[in-house]
Design a protein around this motif. Structure first.
Motif, PDB file in Angstrom:
ATOM      1  N   TRP A  92     -36.433 -46.413  26.483  1.00 50.94           N
ATOM      2  CA  TRP A  92     -36.173 -47.749  27.031  1.00 50.94           C
ATOM      3  C   TRP A  92     -36.361 -48.813  25.941  1.00 50.94           C
ATOM      4  O   TRP A  92     -35.503 -49.669  25.739  1.00 50.94           O
ATOM      5  N   VAL A 114     -31.392 -43.358  43.711  1.00 53.85           N
ATOM      6  CA  VAL A 114     -32.695 -43.985  43.415  1.00 53.85           C
ATOM      7  C   VAL A 114     -32.964 -45.098  44.427  1.00 53.85           C
ATOM      8  O   VAL A 114     -34.055 -45.178  45.002  1.00 53.85           O
ATOM      9  N   LEU A 116     -31.442 -43.991  31.905  1.00 56.30           N
ATOM     10  CA  LEU A 116     -32.598 -44.637  32.529  1.00 56.30           C
ATOM     11  C   LEU A 116     -32.145 -45.851  33.297  1.00 56.30           C
ATOM     12  O   LEU A 116     -31.214 -46.553  32.892  1.00 56.30           O
ATOM     13  N   GLN A 162     -33.866 -43.700  47.871  1.00 54.71           N
ATOM     14  CA  GLN A 162     -35.217 -43.125  47.906  1.00 54.71           C
ATOM     15  C   GLN A 162     -36.292 -44.198  47.902  1.00 54.71           C
ATOM     16  O   GLN A 162     -37.384 -43.980  48.428  1.00 54.71           O
ATOM     17  N   ARG A 163     -36.000 -45.352  47.315  1.00 54.61           N
ATOM     18  CA  ARG A 163     -36.986 -46.438  47.250  1.00 54.61           C
ATOM     19  C   ARG A 163     -36.831 -47.434  48.399  1.00 54.61           C
ATOM     20  O   ARG A 163     -37.624 -48.364  48.513  1.00 54.61           O
ATOM     21  N   ASP A 169     -40.107 -50.909  36.389  1.00 55.58           N
ATOM     22  CA  ASP A 169     -40.251 -49.540  36.874  1.00 55.58           C
ATOM     23  C   ASP A 169     -39.069 -48.749  36.325  1.00 55.58           C
ATOM     24  O   ASP A 169     -37.912 -49.157  36.479  1.00 55.58           O
ATOM     25  N   LEU A 170     -39.346 -47.621  35.676  1.00 62.64           N
ATOM     26  CA  LEU A 170     -38.305 -46.822  35.046  1.00 62.64           C
ATOM     27  C   LEU A 170     -38.031 -45.554  35.846  1.00 62.64           C
ATOM     28  O   LEU A 170     -38.958 -44.876  36.293  1.00 62.64           O
ATOM     29  N   PHE A 171     -36.742 -45.250  35.985  1.00 64.66           N
ATOM     30  CA  PHE A 171     -36.296 -44.064  36.713  1.00 64.66           C
ATOM     31  C   PHE A 171     -35.286 -43.324  35.855  1.00 64.66           C
ATOM     32  O   PHE A 171     -34.373 -43.935  35.299  1.00 64.66           O
ATOM     33  N   ARG A 172     -35.447 -42.007  35.755  1.00 67.23           N
ATOM     34  CA  ARG A 172     -34.460 -41.203  35.028  1.00 67.23           C
ATOM     35  C   ARG A 172     -33.230 -41.047  35.910  1.00 67.23           C
ATOM     36  O   ARG A 172     -33.334 -40.781  37.105  1.00 67.23           O
ATOM     37  N   LEU A 173     -32.070 -41.219  35.292  1.00 73.83           N
ATOM     38  CA  LEU A 173     -30.801 -40.975  35.965  1.00 73.83           C
ATOM     39  C   LEU A 173     -30.216 -39.685  35.421  1.00 73.83           C
ATOM     40  O   LEU A 173     -30.284 -39.422  34.221  1.00 73.83           O
TER      41      LEU A 173
END
Length: 134
Positions: free
Chosen positions: A30, A62, A109, A65-66, A121-125
């Motif tokens: 990132w 994502v 990301l 889910q959130r 907030d970081l999420f893997r794609l």
């Protein structure tokens, strides 16, 4: 900003690709993306507007889910064909999402923040289909 050669951009893209593939801490790729690519005029001007239903589906997953609602309509997305790289913004339930994605590794990301000064907030794609057992 200082202009860079396309070789340098390719090298930076390759390094980011490797970071996405190997980093255990999402902050590493990132930070590299923002410091070494997004701040460079050549990188930001190298792409063209595009859409990717595959990437949008990963971001939708994502968001779902959130419990965040995605804005309807097309949101800014840029595709850099020479680097096989995507980046853009997404509105996610009153939050701003910024993403980058590498087609070669099918990874990226998504960083989501409530305001631009706040925490990210970081999420893997990924767009790799993972078989489920059932």
């Amino acid at each position: 900003m200082v202009s860079e050669s396309s070789t340098s951009l390719r090298d930076r893209g390759a390094h980011l690709r490797e970071l996405l593939r190997t980093a255990k801490d999402f902050v590493v790729p990132w930070t590299y993306f923002h410091d070494e690519l997004a701040m460079r005029a050549d990188f930001m001007n190298a792409g063209r507007p595009a859409t990717s239903p595959l990437i949008d589906a990963a971001i939708d997953r994502v968001a779902q889910q959130r419990g965040w609602r995605r804005s309807s309509g097309v949101e800014p997305t840029v595709y850099l064909a020479d680097l096989e790289f995507w980046h853009g913004f997404r509105s996610l339930g009153g939050r701003t999402g910024i993403f980058f994605y590498d087609e070669n590794t099918c990874q990226g990301l998504l960083g989501v923040m409530t305001d631009l000064a706040g925490p990210v907030d970081l999420f893997r794609l990924t767009t790799v289909v993972v078989p489920t057992t059932g």
